[in-house]
Design an enzyme around this catalytic site. Structure first.
Site, PDB file in Angstrom:
ATOM      1  N   ASN A  65      -9.617   4.886   0.631  1.00 10.43           N
ATOM      2  CA  ASN A  65      -8.992   3.614   0.983  1.00 10.43           C
ATOM      3  C   ASN A  65     -10.022   2.547   1.332  1.00 10.43           C
ATOM      4  O   ASN A  65     -11.115   2.890   1.762  1.00 10.43           O
ATOM      5  CB  ASN A  65      -8.068   3.816   2.192  1.00 10.43           C
ATOM      6  CG  ASN A  65      -6.636   4.033   1.761  1.00 10.43           C
ATOM      7  OD1 ASN A  65      -6.239   3.573   0.694  1.00 10.43           O
ATOM      8  ND2 ASN A  65      -5.857   4.736   2.581  1.00 10.43           N
ATOM      9  N   TYR A  94       4.937  -0.421   2.961  1.00 10.07           N
ATOM     10  CA  TYR A  94       3.857  -1.228   3.525  1.00 10.07           C
ATOM     11  C   TYR A  94       4.181  -2.720   3.525  1.00 10.07           C
ATOM     12  O   TYR A  94       3.528  -3.496   4.212  1.00 10.07           O
ATOM     13  CB  TYR A  94       2.541  -0.982   2.774  1.00 10.07           C
ATOM     14  CG  TYR A  94       1.851   0.260   3.260  1.00 10.07           C
ATOM     15  CD1 TYR A  94       0.858   0.183   4.232  1.00 10.07           C
ATOM     16  CD2 TYR A  94       2.203   1.516   2.770  1.00 10.07           C
ATOM     17  CE1 TYR A  94       0.237   1.330   4.693  1.00 10.07           C
ATOM     18  CE2 TYR A  94       1.583   2.664   3.229  1.00 10.07           C
ATOM     19  CZ  TYR A  94       0.593   2.563   4.191  1.00 10.07           C
ATOM     20  OH  TYR A  94      -0.025   3.691   4.650  1.00 10.07           O
TER      21      TYR A  94
END
Lengths: 437, 437, 437, 437
Positions: free
Chosen positions: C151, C256
């Site tokens: 990430n 998200y």
């Protein structure tokens, strides 16, 4: 503001120059000239001297004997500290133009100095010389403005904008003639009408004609359909736009669009002329000869009327007005070739377009152009790709780019015939197109 | 999942139908057919009956006698609750096609059933009938899939997508032939290669040819330049792509692009053929006659080999594979005409494009297309404007739209000649183009 | 096709690795592994050894003892001739993540590992290391596929695509969870539904959910509004989408997107958690400790159930499926981060997007994405500018680019507070962000 | 050209009106006024009468007693055959503005009359009234020009352009102040500098500042960074742009951009003021009271100096200059809100933008705007989507459009807080927002 301007004319041996001089004389109170440099090459020595003598007589007559007139074959001194440079040369002279016409027609295509195969050849001869001149300008007068009316004006301007730092504006008389024609139709002062044009050089449309708070475009279109040909340059033979074509477009095309909208008729007409009075280049060559005979006359101290027939009328007036508009920050709306930068949606930012612009001391600020109808945009985009690839070929000598350019052009025939025509064009011009060696 | 499919063929009297039947037979385990409806019009009555008899013999031979074969001149019962409809009719029959060819050539233009003036005429005859059929589909079988291979397939598909609610996919054999040719060149199973094509119907380019983790496009291009013609339909005479054209493009054009890249050669070839063996339409007409003589033979229970020469090879196989891919949610990558929706950047969302797509039970999901090089994009955009204006003209009968469409097409001559050619086209087809009355 | 694959895991000391091993075991017949290289850095030495022992026990149990398991802190031998590389490291370890969270919250902003200021910091720590790895891949295994699930996956993938020649695909479990959730809602096999997603990493929307010939998106939306949370990752606390927001969007946002659509709620929730059980990073740190205590157990030879709670569920399964889809040219539709190339209209061609793609042996072929509604597109474009400027800052250390990036992000506060927060972030991370020195 | 103009002022009871009168007096030779109609509503009766008396005294003093001054609460006679209409009303009066500020701050957001939640509320109150006025204009004076400086000027102008046939131009004093400030910095006449601005109302950037053949933008930026605040309206408290922000932008943002680039500081400052001297609306309310006490003075026959502090300085001067530029076809370059039409690439054609334009008798011709840098464009696009959705909500009363609008705005908090704030805003304004009932 600087007083005592130095103006340099490249290709000053052109028969148009007296018009330019006339324009400078007419603006003598607003454009304070101190030096005038007339530049040409060896082949033009005799002509530029004839022009220089006539120029001196014209200036004398109008109490401008204080202007220094220089004649030279050497560009460097002419460019040093120049304020404005007018580029109006013809690479390969009229012989090159005639050769382009004849080769194109031989292969069944329209032969023309700014369009199709002829326009391609002209660009490939002209752009290398222009870039050389620009390198000198960058060195000897980087703040000067270059006014280009060397043809093909749009592609030449694009080459300058993409490959040099020179402050350049491309000019053409086509929109000037349209503007003047519209004003005469409306019976008004030219300055009272805002005719907005947009497109590429020799591929423009009038988008709106604002006068007295109204858009008179439809009325002007009616006039044109009634046979009014005030918007058509003198060097273009009379013709009629098909009514439905004009109506459905909702814009007024410049006369050069006949090459695309009525291409077969144009081809036939050209072939007929070539068999008769000669190609356009040949006609112009004879006309030039007559003009220089007139210019030679030591009694002559005015631009002779015969020049108006030459076709480029108002070219030089546009140049003079542009110089004055820049020098005096006049904010006049003029029609120029300049960097697109988003003005015409759907074209690259860095290409040259011909658009109505407000002229300031910092150069042209284009007016926004309303999005074009899709079908017209497609033609413009196609032609711009032809132009940009031609510029690329002219700069690099890449034969593939040349081929890709020509394939796109609607008035160029494709296939083995194109291979042959391109070969012959390059061979015949090799002295002027060393990049293709 | 539904068992016992009803498949309807519009224009079933076509000489191609036996190939379709062969394809259905080959997929009998994956496509469980219960009813087969063969539809034609009065003029095709004899032919469709010949086809129906042959169909029954073919089904019989392959133990598919349980399939009900219906012949009808009435579309309604044939459409009622259909699952798949194959549209393969020719509005105005072969006579219409021949007329298009002859009129185009008379005016010095390429005469062809999907391109230029001929493509325009064909669209204007075909689209009104197609929209009538679609209205019936909306009423009698709204969930059915319409597989269109009626020409001009791209424009017909666009008309359906813009003006109806019908679930339609347009098909063409050109990319199918390319795909099969590539697989044979690579000596691999067709399913092991992903050849992505993109463009418009008869105006596509292979953009990548993925095999075994590599893009073999350059290798295939080399093969083609060595003379390998596996990618060219049988009905197109042999020809060579200019090497530099192919190399500079970096994509593989379909064979129909010869009409644009080598248009003068194509015109000359066509004119030669028209004076010799006849136009393509005339050749096909003779061939059809011979085929039906063969089909009549009561001993025949297979698709005869002669059909392969007909030009449309794999058309019907593509249709069968598409039906199976939809029915079985196969996710096969096929090349179809569908709504653009952003797939090809620079074209309207609502137009039809021909692109490689994943076929699901919900229809095609196009693969993203990498942006085209600018010059190729300009040609595609120009041709799409021609197509969309042609569709508009075909739907509305607006002669201005017709004129604007044709002016854009690079293989159409413009000017008074175009006015005349358009007038003659409309007059000659008035029975099939009532919208222009 | 190559037999005996070499798979290399960078950051193998992650607590996720057993899931990856489980996935490889499950695919042992389709992915013939010969070597497995587990790579970590000095700080991860103990953890990677624990993982290696567990890995060997797991392989043993499933008759895969023939696979060579290597553990190393030296990347070069691990990369040499590797076939697939899984990148799953965390630059700056969990301590870095926790620091990001705490600094963000100190300045009143959401603190999160992939979004806002935290995402920026994570990118600036991670991208330089990733580019170093890629240089080694270019040298030691240029044909390998790099599967990135480090990430922030989208920005890391964009950095790789823009600055290296490595064949890379970015992965995320968010769309995988959505896909699996949708299949469970529809009570069908995952392979029978085509859920198309599009957007950026952690900023995607499901655009269509095709099942059995119909788009079930509205039905799935109804389920979600009835409280069905099957599409939400385990590590995200329960929440409800405002009904009208979902309805007006006509698409299903990933979980998200709460950070943008309900940012104030998210901030308050985070601040509450930080004062209670700790930040997400702190919770994960404690969880990791527990997991490694379990992994140590020499009796354990299966992935323990506790791992599922960790949040990254299906991450590794996605990686294994992607390896198999590439290796076997499976044409599976997966959701990956790849080069945009026109897939999402309105974003640059060279940026990374997260889109449903057909996986071939040559990598992902994205499905075309229908144009987004304008307001959603604006959010995506804004976030992409934030991402691209962040990548630029991460590569060059240009603080201006950093500032321009953060100003655009809707969950970053601007003004003097941002100056302070950015200063503190850079200072606190200087060891991992030498580019900003 | 028409002599004897009829000018109508809607919301004439505004404390700004004396400035407008002063501007008309200053242009009395170029703008031949015959009738002046001062229109207000019942709530403004007292104020408009005070203004009317002052107006008559001012006109008297400057030998313009021949101008008929009418006061009316009935718009129809005031609009009949009007030539110019100045719209400067405030829907919901200052109380509405104060309510917007207080509600926004209650929910932790910036409260401001043209931005964020306050701008949304203001638009929803103002647009319905404006459209009513436009319907009357279409009926009673379709050729009149509507000069809108009612706030939020950009959104109100967009509503007019999208939903009526009225010839409208939106005005704002922000660019006027910038232009005057630049001229004072350069120590030159305002007309000698071309400052080109582009963006949306209260969201503009100066793109170039041309003076004496050069772009002085960098020099002006240096001045600003040295603390020169000549470009900032009086009603905005002093502040400093972060140097790096300005430098990296390469353009000069208008003062209102502080709400986006330094939003946290602005919020804190506003909250401080609200607790101290009161919100901006409250301060203005007190100021207005003082102004009207001054206006009442029967000795007063000039615009009092106190008005300059009011914040709207030059608003009215801009209106007068615009009327004169239209009436006299002056071709002045002014900064106005008008239809985009391609001027700013990346925004819809039919939206309103604030751009430098050449003013002709036919209205404004926008100058082309060079493409914006990507990150700035993203902010403009986002804000335009907020504006267009707000206009949609204001016209239709669609609460979903309202929600979608607000979610996009960077200075609006999202989540349950937004739901509550929107509910309260609509409830508190229900008398002025019947569309939301």
């Amino acid at each position: 503001m600087k007083q005592g301007l130095k103006i340099t004319v490249i290709g000053a041996g052109s028969s148009y120059t007296p018009e330019l001089i006339e324009g400078l004389i007419a603006r003598r109170t607003e454009l304070p000239i101190r030096e005038l440099w007339l530049v040409d090459i060896e082949e033009g020595r005799e002509k530029v001297n004839i022009i220089a003598d006539l120029t001196r007589r014209m200036l004398q007559r109008h109490d401008m004997a204080h202007v220094d007139v220089h004649v030279t074959l050497d560009r460097i001194p002419a460019l040093k500290n120049a304020d404005f440079i007018c580029s109006q040369f013809r690479a390969g002279c009229l012989e090159g133009r005639i050769r382009d016409e004849r080769i194109s027609m031989k292969y069944g295509m329209i032969g023309q100095e700014t369009n199709g195969l002829g326009g391609f050849a002209n660009a490939c001869r002209t752009i290398p010389v222009t870039l050389d001149i620009c390198k000198e300008i960058e060195m000897y007068c980087p703040d000067a403005w270059l006014l280009n009316f060397t043809n093909p004006s749009g592609m030449v301007t694009e080459a300058i904008l993409k490959h040099t730092q020179v402050k350049a504006v491309g000019l053409c008389n086509v929109p000037v003639i349209m503007q003047k024609g519209v004003a005469r139709m409306l019976n008004c002062d030219e300055r009272d009408v805002v005719m907005q044009v947009a497109g590429l050089n020799h591929l423009i449309w009038a988008r709106q004609i604002l006068h007295d708070g109204q858009d008179k475009l439809q009325w002007v279109m009616d006039e044109i359909l009634r046979g009014n040909d005030l918007l058509v340059p003198h060097n273009i033979p009379p013709f009629d736009w098909p009514e439905k074509l004009l109506r459905q477009m909702g814009m007024i095309p410049c006369a050069y669009l006949r090459y695309y909208y009525t291409s077969q008729d144009m081809l036939e007409q050209e072939l007929g002329e070539a068999d008769g009075e000669g190609t356009r280049g040949e006609v112009v060559k004879a006309m030039e000869k007559r003009l220089f005979d007139i210019y030679r006359n030591p009694e002559l101290s005015e631009k002779p009327q015969e020049l108006e027939k030459r076709g480029g009328q108002y070219y030089s007036e546009a140049a003079c007005e542009l110089m004055s508009a820049i020098y005096n920050d006049k904010r006049t709306i003029m029609h120029v070739n300049t960097r697109n930068n988003g003005t015409i949606a759907g074209l690259p930012d860095d290409c040259a377009v011909e658009v109505s612009s407000v002229i300031t001391r910092s150069g042209p600020l284009p007016l926004n152009v309303a999005p074009f109808p899709e079908d017209t945009l497609r033609l413009i985009q196609l032609m711009k790709s032809y132009e940009s690839l031609t510029v690329e070929a002219a700069v690099t000598g890449d034969r593939n780019a040349a081929h890709r350019a020509l394939i796109l052009n609607p008035i160029v025939n494709t296939g083995t015939i194109l291979e042959a025509a391109l070969d012959e064009t390059i061979q015949a011009n090799l002295d002027y197109m060393p990049q293709f060696r």
